[in-house]
Design a protein around this motif. Structure first.
Motif, PDB file in Angstrom:
ATOM      1  N   PRO A 180       0.869  -1.248   0.072  1.00 43.07           N
ATOM      2  CA  PRO A 180      -0.205  -0.095   0.038  1.00 43.07           C
ATOM      3  C   PRO A 180       0.828   1.197  -0.059  1.00 43.07           C
ATOM      4  O   PRO A 180       2.066   1.251   0.371  1.00 43.07           O
ATOM      5  CB  PRO A 180      -0.873  -0.152   1.310  1.00 43.07           C
ATOM      6  N   ARG A 181       0.425   2.349  -0.435  1.00 47.75           N
ATOM      7  CA  ARG A 181       0.836   3.704  -0.445  1.00 47.75           C
ATOM      8  C   ARG A 181       1.846   3.873  -1.386  1.00 47.75           C
ATOM      9  O   ARG A 181       2.712   4.726  -1.525  1.00 47.75           O
ATOM     10  CB  ARG A 181       1.670   4.033   1.051  1.00 47.75           C
ATOM     11  N   GLN A 182       1.875   3.059  -2.388  1.00 50.61           N
ATOM     12  CA  GLN A 182       2.742   2.933  -3.470  1.00 50.61           C
ATOM     13  C   GLN A 182       2.449   3.888  -4.647  1.00 50.61           C
ATOM     14  O   GLN A 182       3.105   4.052  -5.526  1.00 50.61           O
ATOM     15  CB  GLN A 182       3.136   1.517  -3.955  1.00 50.61           C
ATOM     16  N   GLY A 183       1.219   4.106  -4.848  1.00 48.31           N
ATOM     17  CA  GLY A 183       0.912   4.786  -6.171  1.00 48.31           C
ATOM     18  C   GLY A 183       0.484   3.712  -7.032  1.00 48.31           C
ATOM     19  O   GLY A 183       0.285   2.475  -6.721  1.00 48.31           O
ATOM     20  N   ASP A 184      -0.381   3.963  -8.369  1.00 46.03           N
ATOM     21  CA  ASP A 184      -0.584   2.899  -9.389  1.00 46.03           C
ATOM     22  C   ASP A 184       0.101   2.950 -10.491  1.00 46.03           C
ATOM     23  O   ASP A 184      -0.198   2.374 -11.428  1.00 46.03           O
ATOM     24  CB  ASP A 184      -1.947   3.499  -9.670  1.00 46.03           C
ATOM     25  N   ARG A 185       1.627   3.257 -10.308  1.00 47.39           N
ATOM     26  CA  ARG A 185       2.314   2.727 -11.581  1.00 47.39           C
ATOM     27  C   ARG A 185       2.889   1.469 -11.714  1.00 47.39           C
ATOM     28  O   ARG A 185       3.326   0.926 -12.725  1.00 47.39           O
ATOM     29  CB  ARG A 185       3.608   3.929 -11.876  1.00 47.39           C
ATOM     30  N   CYS A 186       3.132   0.969 -10.424  1.00 46.88           N
ATOM     31  CA  CYS A 186       3.493  -0.727 -10.522  1.00 46.88           C
ATOM     32  C   CYS A 186       2.440  -1.476 -11.043  1.00 46.88           C
ATOM     33  O   CYS A 186       1.372  -1.212 -10.920  1.00 46.88           O
ATOM     34  CB  CYS A 186       3.814  -0.990  -9.284  1.00 46.88           C
ATOM     35  N   SER A 187       2.471  -2.644 -11.913  1.00 47.48           N
ATOM     36  CA  SER A 187       1.738  -3.460 -12.591  1.00 47.48           C
ATOM     37  C   SER A 187       0.550  -3.838 -11.479  1.00 47.48           C
ATOM     38  O   SER A 187      -0.525  -3.563 -11.956  1.00 47.48           O
ATOM     39  CB  SER A 187       2.509  -4.714 -13.223  1.00 47.48           C
ATOM     40  N   ILE A 188       0.732  -4.265 -10.399  1.00 47.61           N
ATOM     41  CA  ILE A 188      -0.036  -5.132  -9.536  1.00 47.61           C
ATOM     42  C   ILE A 188      -0.952  -3.834  -8.989  1.00 47.61           C
ATOM     43  O   ILE A 188      -2.160  -4.114  -8.904  1.00 47.61           O
ATOM     44  CB  ILE A 188       0.633  -5.895  -8.369  1.00 47.61           C
ATOM     45  N   GLN A 189      -0.432  -2.663  -8.607  1.00 54.54           N
ATOM     46  CA  GLN A 189      -1.296  -1.742  -8.190  1.00 54.54           C
ATOM     47  C   GLN A 189      -2.127  -1.247  -9.391  1.00 54.54           C
ATOM     48  O   GLN A 189      -3.252  -0.943  -9.228  1.00 54.54           O
ATOM     49  CB  GLN A 189      -0.231  -0.359  -7.897  1.00 54.54           C
ATOM     50  N   THR A 190      -1.725  -1.179 -10.580  1.00 49.99           N
ATOM     51  CA  THR A 190      -2.795  -0.631 -11.597  1.00 49.99           C
ATOM     52  C   THR A 190      -3.883  -1.647 -11.848  1.00 49.99           C
ATOM     53  O   THR A 190      -4.923  -1.532 -11.981  1.00 49.99           O
ATOM     54  CB  THR A 190      -2.052  -0.696 -13.093  1.00 49.99           C
ATOM     55  N   PHE A 191      -3.631  -3.093 -11.844  1.00 46.79           N
ATOM     56  CA  PHE A 191      -4.707  -4.069 -11.745  1.00 46.79           C
ATOM     57  C   PHE A 191      -5.699  -3.929 -10.685  1.00 46.79           C
ATOM     58  O   PHE A 191      -6.780  -3.900 -10.744  1.00 46.79           O
ATOM     59  CB  PHE A 191      -3.965  -5.752 -11.644  1.00 46.79           C
ATOM     60  N   CYS A 192      -5.039  -3.640  -9.524  1.00 48.52           N
ATOM     61  CA  CYS A 192      -5.946  -3.522  -8.182  1.00 48.52           C
ATOM     62  C   CYS A 192      -6.706  -2.348  -8.334  1.00 48.52           C
ATOM     63  O   CYS A 192      -8.029  -2.218  -7.760  1.00 48.52           O
ATOM     64  CB  CYS A 192      -5.154  -3.674  -7.089  1.00 48.52           C
ATOM     65  N   ARG A 193      -6.061  -1.128  -8.741  1.00 51.78           N
ATOM     66  CA  ARG A 193      -7.045   0.166  -8.602  1.00 51.78           C
ATOM     67  C   ARG A 193      -8.020   0.095  -9.701  1.00 51.78           C
ATOM     68  O   ARG A 193      -9.104   0.344  -9.476  1.00 51.78           O
ATOM     69  CB  ARG A 193      -5.829   1.253  -8.943  1.00 51.78           C
ATOM     70  N   GLN A 194      -7.750  -0.479 -10.918  1.00 50.54           N
ATOM     71  CA  GLN A 194      -8.779  -0.608 -12.060  1.00 50.54           C
ATOM     72  C   GLN A 194      -9.876  -1.480 -11.376  1.00 50.54           C
ATOM     73  O   GLN A 194     -11.012  -1.248 -11.578  1.00 50.54           O
ATOM     74  CB  GLN A 194      -8.060  -1.371 -13.281  1.00 50.54           C
ATOM     75  N   MET A 195      -9.586  -2.591 -10.766  1.00 47.17           N
ATOM     76  CA  MET A 195     -10.620  -3.581 -10.081  1.00 47.17           C
ATOM     77  C   MET A 195     -11.433  -2.679  -9.371  1.00 47.17           C
ATOM     78  O   MET A 195     -12.751  -2.711  -9.458  1.00 47.17           O
ATOM     79  CB  MET A 195     -10.142  -4.702  -9.543  1.00 47.17           C
TER      80      MET A 195
END
Length: 319
Positions: A180-195
């Motif tokens: 958490p707290r990482q922003g959404d540029r990492c691949s896993i973050q982008t997937f979870c944020r989109q979902m």
């Protein structure tokens, strides 16, 4: 003991500060870029002494080191996104290489006996043949991005200051770290944020992804924070250590984990804009040297990471 870290608002910085604050008799200082978003560290502002400035400004980091007089230093500040380095290669080199020189010069002048950690990356290795997996620290470095090149230069700079000036410098080559707290540029973050956005009706039910075939070695940022402290206490100066889980997960399999844990059905669609000019097929590290030096072992697996990040983004977007 005074500890100073750069990159407090970055992917690992706040978790490292959290961990340091659990240790007895440790006073935490941080060098923070004046314009960085402080929301990820809101819970730390009353507990950490902040020194503001820019790592590219030698006078700012010199003042911070002189004032804090730390015994331990964790250098995490960086332009840390390979994709962004293609768009801004000169900026990446300035932040990552000049910033490291600025820090080490300040250490040499004010706290030459301090122990210094410099954060590197698995991107320094570049494309690695399958027979060379897992990647050990002796594997040749052939970075495939300006970001990787900048981190090779930063590492060699740190080792040069150890060899020439006797500074206690330890370098890590971190594979992918996530939390958490990482922003959404990492691949896993982008997937979870989109979902999370799709579940809330903020995005059409299409999960946009890049290359699904690469396999990456992921470690949770809480495990990374613990490893960094142990390494600076027990690692050998002038040495380089892989910081990784030792396991590699296919990106497409992570997407599947996200889809299975989503609350609504989605279509997975490859977005050409998310494809990189080059993408290493597999990056899996050998963490044996780190584990032998510190006794460290990762404790948080991929399923836990995905579930935590989905919960994090659901909460963040619901606000």
């Amino acid at each position: 003991m005074r500890v100073l870290l750069t990159g407090l608002t970055g992917p690992v910085g706040s978790f490292l500060a959290d961990y340091l604050l659990t240790l007895p008799a440790v006073e935490v200082h941080a060098f923070k870029r004046w314009r960085s978003d402080a929301r990820p560290i809101a819970h730390l502002l009353e507990r950490v002494t902040i020194h503001e400035g820019d790592i590219e400004d030698p006078f700012a980091i010199d003042r911070a080191i002189a004032k804090a007089a730390p015994a331990r230093i964790f250098h995490l500040a960086a332009q840390s996104y390979p994709s962004a380095s293609w768009e801004a290669p000169i900026h990446t080199l300035r932040v990552n290489v000049e910033g490291t020189v600025n820090l080490l010069e300040a250490v040499r002048r004010h706290v030459p006996t301090a122990r210094v950690h410099i954060a590197g990356t698995s991107a320094q290795y570049g494309t690695v043949a399958p027979e060379a997996i897992p990647i050990g620290e002796t594997h040749p470095m052939r970075p495939g991005s300006p970001y990787g090149v900048s981190k090779v230069a930063a590492e060699l700079t740190g080792l040069q200051y150890h060899d020439n000036f006797g500074l206690h410098v330890v370098v890590t080559r971190s594979f992918n770290h996530v939390g958490p707290r990482q922003g959404d540029r990492c691949s896993i973050q982008t997937f979870c944020r989109q979902m999370a956005a799709i579940e809330l009706g903020l995005q059409e039910p299409i999960l946009r992804v890049g290359n699904l075939e690469p396999r990456r070695d992921f470690t949770h940022t809480r495990d990374v924070a613990r490893a960094l402290w142990l390494l600076l206490e027990h690692g050998q100066p002038g040495e380089v250590y892989n910081l990784c889980s030792g396991q590699a997960t296919r990106i497409g399999d992570i997407v599947q984990m996200v889809v299975e844990r989503g609350r609504v059905p989605v279509e997975v669609q490859v977005d050409p804009a998310r494809l990189r000019p080059s993408d290493e097929p597999i990056l899996r590290g050998d963490n044996g040297k780190l584990c032998a030096a510190t006794g460290w072992q990762p404790t948080i697996g991929m399923v836990e990471i995905v579930e935590e990040l989905l919960a994090y983004w659901r909460t963040e977007l619901a606000r």
